[in-house]
Write an enzyme that holds these catalytic residues in place. Structure first.
Site, PDB file in Angstrom:
ATOM      1  N   ASP A 131      24.347  27.701  10.791  1.00 24.98           N
ATOM      2  CA  ASP A 131      24.562  26.501   9.992  1.00 24.98           C
ATOM      3  C   ASP A 131      24.124  26.840   8.567  1.00 24.98           C
ATOM      4  O   ASP A 131      23.471  27.863   8.326  1.00 24.98           O
ATOM      5  CB  ASP A 131      23.737  25.355  10.579  1.00 24.98           C
ATOM      6  N   ASP A 150      20.086  23.054  12.914  1.00 21.14           N
ATOM      7  CA  ASP A 150      18.928  22.163  12.970  1.00 21.14           C
ATOM      8  C   ASP A 150      19.286  20.787  13.513  1.00 21.14           C
ATOM      9  O   ASP A 150      18.441  19.889  13.535  1.00 21.14           O
ATOM     10  CB  ASP A 150      18.276  22.036  11.591  1.00 21.14           C
TER      11      ASP A 150
END
Length: 206
Positions: A8, A174
């Protein structure tokens, strides 16, 4: 055996500053920025931009309506860059270089937009003057693919396009929702702390 690693972007490769973004969007006139912006998954016209449904110019015009005045491209760019909380951690970038040198295939899989990505692909991204794409094999951005995480289709797109197996791929994010979506497809996952240092955890998984 893990052969591929997908990362990410915000909160993982660079520190994400939600409060900073609230302030920069307010600065250009978006009084209700707290209600408009999101920490993980944008909504409304912001989601349309990150899913590739509208152009940067169309977004700028719509944002201008919300702010009650015409906005320049630079003003919108500066507002989005409020999310960039600090200079990118050079230690993380060094690990990306090391992983590629060791033979791992590395990718970006991110919900992002053309404004943030323009910064990422500029010399301003790193202290070394190297853009994000210098550190990775390929970037899969939601606005280019036309799909946003946690939609399983964006993970499937990456797997097919890169010709990689889910069981040989580690995905770092996350967001619990994004991790769950990847895991459901058989991708190995690592939920990391927002803005945390994931290097040791990755090494433990390799």
């Amino acid at each position: 055996m893990i052969r591929n690693i997908a990362f990410d972007f915000g909160g993982v490769l660079f520190d994400l500053d939600y409060e900073g973004a609230i302030e920069t969007f307010k600065k250009i006139g978006l009084a209700d920025a707290e209600q408009r912006l999101d920490r993980y998954h944008q909504r409304g016209v912001f989601e349309l931009l990150e899913s590739g449904c509208i152009t940067p110019d169309a977004f700028r015009e719509e944002l201008g309506k919300m702010c009650g005045r015409a906005l320049t491209h630079d003003e919108v760019m500066s507002a989005w860059l409020g999310y960039v909380g600090a200079p990118v951690d050079e230690a993380k970038l060094a690990m990306l270089d090391a992983l590629r040198a060791e033979g791992y295939r590395t990718f970006l899989l991110s919900n992002t937009n053309p404004f943030v990505q323009a910064w990422a692909e500029s010399p301003q991204f790193s202290k070394a003057g190297r853009p994000l794409s210098d550190y990775l094999e390929k970037c899969y951005c939601s606005y280019e693919v036309g799909i946003m995480k946690p939609d399983p289709a964006i993970f499937e797109y990456m797997l097919k396009d890169a010709a990689i197996a889910p069981t040989e791929t580690l995905f770092l994010d996350d967001s619990p929702a994004n991790i769950a979506a990847a895991s459901d497809l058989g991708i190995q996952t690592l939920l990391v702390e927002k803005n945390g240092d994931w290097r040791a955890a990755v090494r433990q998984r390799l």
